[in-house]
Design a protein around this motif. Sequence first.
Motif: not given
Length: 622
Positions: A484-485, A478-479, A517-519, A522-524
């Motif tokens: 990468a995103d 996930l990290f 959920h984590f992504l 992070f996006g916010l």
Amino acid sequence: MTEYDYEELGLVAGLEIHQQLDTATKLFCNCPTELREPEESTRRFTRYLHPTKSELGEIDDAALEESQVEREFEYLAYDTTCLVEEDDEPPRELDEEALAVALEIAQLLDMTPVDQAHVMRKIVVDGSNTTGFQRTTKIADEGEISTTEGPVGIEDLMLEEESAQRVTETETGVRFSLDRLGIPLVEIGTKPDISTPEQARDAAERIGMLLRSTGAVKRGLGTIRQDVNISIAEGARVELKGVQSLDDIDDIVRNEVQRQARLLEIRDELEARDAEVGDVQDVSDVFADTDSGVIRGALDDGGAVTAVPLYGFDGLVGAELQPDRRLGTELSDHAKRHGAGGIFHTDELPAYGVTEEEVTALREAVGAEEDDAVAIVAASEDVARNAIEAAAERAEKAIEGVPEETRDANQDTTSKYLRPLPGAARMYPETDVPPVEPDVTEVEEPELLTEKVERYQSEFGLGEGLAEQVAYGRKMPLFERAVADGVDPTLAAGTLESTVTELRRDDVPVEALDDEHFLDVFGLVEGGDLAREGVPELLTALAEEPEADAAALAEEKGLGSAAEDEVREAVVEVVERNAEQVSEEGMAAFSGLMGECMGALRGKADGDLVSELLREEIQKRA
């Protein structure tokens, strides 16, 4: 724990590492590989399993002994359970994803893949597979790993199906859950190149690191198991099954070496005493008026007390082999296999309600002298006879030394008898699955975890400790996806390791959080809609409401990122409220006021911005 000169004893050991693969579907069907709770089962069915002969007409000793214990096996099925898992339909072809991961692992172990992989059946009649066998196929052989005490060869790499999950004992047998059955599993067998307990642990840790480097293995309790094969020069090969923790391997080896060394000492003493095992006898009459609860209960239920005289064994049945385990415990393990609760023996009697007078009468009944011991079993007639005969057979082997056998690793790093060592007679070809030709041309060797640690430090600027936590942690894939995103590496690493750990300590149900959920969180942050300081509160809210939308929940909780003007306004208000302190202390007041500012903003502002503005306002008034 006794420490031995392992070179002098001639210690030889090898490992078998069993690791579940994190594939989408099972090895021979399209069912998912997620585990379920027994309460989720939708139906149940039962089986009775029996051993079959090999191609040469032989029956495996381990399977034969297992089949002598009559048991009913009950299986919990789910809404995802298919006919392949129930053994009501032929298996599908070998899963391509699992094969690809196995070939990656082979590369990391410097192994040579086979030209053609043939699926075999391995007889297993302990109920852990509905078919009575486990499907397994050799993928590669002849590899090597490095340890601090020298290289350790890798014998072979097998790809096989995981067994069913044992749920509980029942009145008639054992209950299993089918959710785990068929999950792809690699079995890695080393050569017997290990010569110390420390090297055994080092080798297991090295293999474990290589497996996790693929990013395609399951993590958590029960997803990796280690079997250890151990022998010393005058002992015998013993396979210790089911070592769950890498931290236990060195102590498992030490305890098994101690057990074999003590058994050899007992053998020498028994030889010096010209010891022998007598005939099994019924001694129920001796205990006709006993006050022993165990024996009284067996006799009142129409059972019997059986005994075997152990000539020359006095004082040796109670001899300690491992911590809290004696030769008598070994005899008891064999008796328990036939349904008995255990044995009593004269090295520990009088006790358990058995009197001195009954011990004397017992010795007289079986012709035991002062230097002899007697073992007894109290149970139903059939169980009592079969159990005492099994104990007598184990006593015979004590005269010979160390028996070859498979043993079950206990949580305290001791072990108990499980079954005889399996032989070649347990294997025969699987005719329902066609062979496959492994294609290694497109297999890329993954980055090692040790290399990831170095890259995370140099490329992402993570500290060594955090880099190691992330690389070896369950959230490593996930990290890498988050970075990468375009997510800030420090934010991703700190959240996935430090923040999640803190929330778990605060009893937040973090297991409810998935990758998305984590992504989303992070996006916010990256979009400026959530301050970093608001991440813990939003994750807590998502853990409690997993179905909620992250952005909507952040707005509902008032966690949206505040504009700079709003942040400055909050800072000014705090500074003016503490004007006297600022006037007297100047910048020394910064630390206390910083906490007050962050509290006032409730995680809606980045800490660096708050710090910058607070310093400005204090300097204006100092």
